[in-house]
Design a protein around this motif. Structure first.
Motif, PDB file in Angstrom:
ATOM      1  N   SER A  17       0.830  -1.220   0.000  1.00 32.58           N
ATOM      2  CA  SER A  17       0.000   0.000   0.000  1.00 32.58           C
ATOM      3  C   SER A  17       0.860   1.265   0.000  1.00 32.58           C
ATOM      4  O   SER A  17       0.347   2.371  -0.104  1.00 32.58           O
ATOM      5  CB  SER A  17      -0.935   0.006   1.218  1.00 32.58           C
ATOM      6  OG  SER A  17      -0.211  -0.210   2.414  1.00 32.58           O
ATOM      7  N   THR A 145      -4.331   2.483   2.775  1.00 34.50           N
ATOM      8  CA  THR A 145      -4.692   1.389   1.866  1.00 34.50           C
ATOM      9  C   THR A 145      -4.728   1.876   0.423  1.00 34.50           C
ATOM     10  O   THR A 145      -4.507   3.057   0.129  1.00 34.50           O
ATOM     11  CB  THR A 145      -6.049   0.773   2.284  1.00 34.50           C
ATOM     12  OG1 THR A 145      -6.266  -0.423   1.534  1.00 34.50           O
ATOM     13  CG2 THR A 145      -7.208   1.747   2.064  1.00 34.50           C
ATOM     14  N   ARG A 151      -2.256  -1.770  -5.983  1.00 33.84           N
ATOM     15  CA  ARG A 151      -1.092  -2.285  -5.265  1.00 33.84           C
ATOM     16  C   ARG A 151      -0.328  -3.312  -6.097  1.00 33.84           C
ATOM     17  O   ARG A 151       0.899  -3.332  -6.101  1.00 33.84           O
ATOM     18  CB  ARG A 151      -1.535  -2.883  -3.923  1.00 33.84           C
ATOM     19  CG  ARG A 151      -1.976  -1.808  -2.939  1.00 33.84           C
ATOM     20  CD  ARG A 151      -2.352  -2.379  -1.587  1.00 33.84           C
ATOM     21  NE  ARG A 151      -3.637  -3.051  -1.583  1.00 33.84           N
ATOM     22  CZ  ARG A 151      -3.856  -4.288  -1.131  1.00 33.84           C
ATOM     23  NH1 ARG A 151      -2.869  -4.993  -0.632  1.00 33.84           N
ATOM     24  NH2 ARG A 151      -5.057  -4.807  -1.147  1.00 33.84           N
ATOM     25  N   ASP A 200      -6.511   6.554   1.665  1.00 32.02           N
ATOM     26  CA  ASP A 200      -6.514   5.702   0.474  1.00 32.02           C
ATOM     27  C   ASP A 200      -5.569   6.325  -0.552  1.00 32.02           C
ATOM     28  O   ASP A 200      -5.773   7.450  -0.998  1.00 32.02           O
ATOM     29  CB  ASP A 200      -7.938   5.607  -0.099  1.00 32.02           C
ATOM     30  CG  ASP A 200      -8.034   4.564  -1.215  1.00 32.02           C
ATOM     31  OD1 ASP A 200      -7.069   4.443  -2.000  1.00 32.02           O
ATOM     32  OD2 ASP A 200      -9.064   3.877  -1.298  1.00 32.02           O
ATOM     33  N   SER A 202      -4.829   5.140  -3.570  1.00 34.38           N
ATOM     34  CA  SER A 202      -5.060   4.687  -4.951  1.00 34.38           C
ATOM     35  C   SER A 202      -4.838   5.815  -5.960  1.00 34.38           C
ATOM     36  O   SER A 202      -4.296   5.605  -7.038  1.00 34.38           O
ATOM     37  CB  SER A 202      -6.479   4.132  -5.110  1.00 34.38           C
ATOM     38  OG  SER A 202      -6.686   3.033  -4.261  1.00 34.38           O
TER      39      SER A 202
END
Length: 227
Positions: A17, A145, A151, A200, A202
């Protein structure tokens, strides 16, 4: 109020992560010590391999773990006098770390060792159970995360950059299996504690994620001064 004599920032999250990179940068910026708890489990897996101990043999692993002399110095990892920074970073040792960390006896053997890393002026600790088990009184808890696909893509690119043959589908499946094992184990499962902030990554750059943690820590300091 939480004990702020030695401030601890606990950053937990699943494999790949980005928590290691982000935790190290936060620690450097604040001048804090850094604990990579995942590396400890990789060292246990590596030492077990060296000593011919199965990753499934919980009692033998725990007995061995209590005797290990593990040190972090200037970004390098030592087992006794042997530097093993590169050896423990292999995919095989990542798999081993996930397997040995599922044993309550091993986690118990490593708990006190991890807590000893909390020294002035402060500590940034990253792992799976830093905020939930090892440092429940951390002044700041972050659950970091990213989607499994993001990931896997990052891990795939990292391996290619190191000229390691990589298979994206296999990496994704491995991460999903690790996530399942980490979140479903009976002892210290990977969970976001109610007092942890969700981060997060992402769609965030590393710098943005570091700024998020530093700003959150600044808010903690400001709120403790105003009380």
């Amino acid at each position: 109020m939480k004990n702020t004599l030695i401030p601890v920032i606990a950053i937990d999250g699943p494999s790949a992560s980005g928590k290691g990179t982000i935790s190290q940068l936060v620690a450097e910026t604040l001048g804090f010590h850094y604990l990579d708890s995942g590396a400890l489990y990789r060292v246990v897996a590596f030492a077990a391999k060296q000593n011919g101990i199965s990753w499934a043999d919980a009692d033998a692993l725990a007995n061995m773990t209590e005797m290990l002399d593990i040190r972090f110095e200037h970004g390098a990892v030592f087992l006794g006098s042997q530097e093993i920074s590169q050896e423990i970073r292999s995919e095989a040792m990542g798999k081993g770390a996930s397997e040995v960390s599922a044993h309550p006896q091993v986690r118990s053997a490593l708990t006190m060792l991890q807590q000893e890393f909390a020294k002035p002026p402060g500590l940034v600790a990253d792992g799976r159970d830093m905020g939930s088990v090892i440092f429940p009184d951390a002044v700041l808890k972050i659950f970091l995360t990213a989607s499994a696909e993001t990931r896997a893509e990052r891990r795939y690119k990292q391996l290619l950059e190191r000229n390691v043959d990589a298979d994206y589908t296999a990496i994704l499946q491995d991460l999903q299996m690790r996530d399942k094992r980490d979140s479903e184990r009976s002892t210290a499962p990977l969970v976001q504690t109610p007092d942890a902030l969700l981060l997060d990554t992402s769609h965030r750059t590393i710098d943005e994620a570091v700024d998020f943690v530093l700003n959150a820590y600044k808010n903690v300091l400001n709120s403790s001064l105003s009380h």
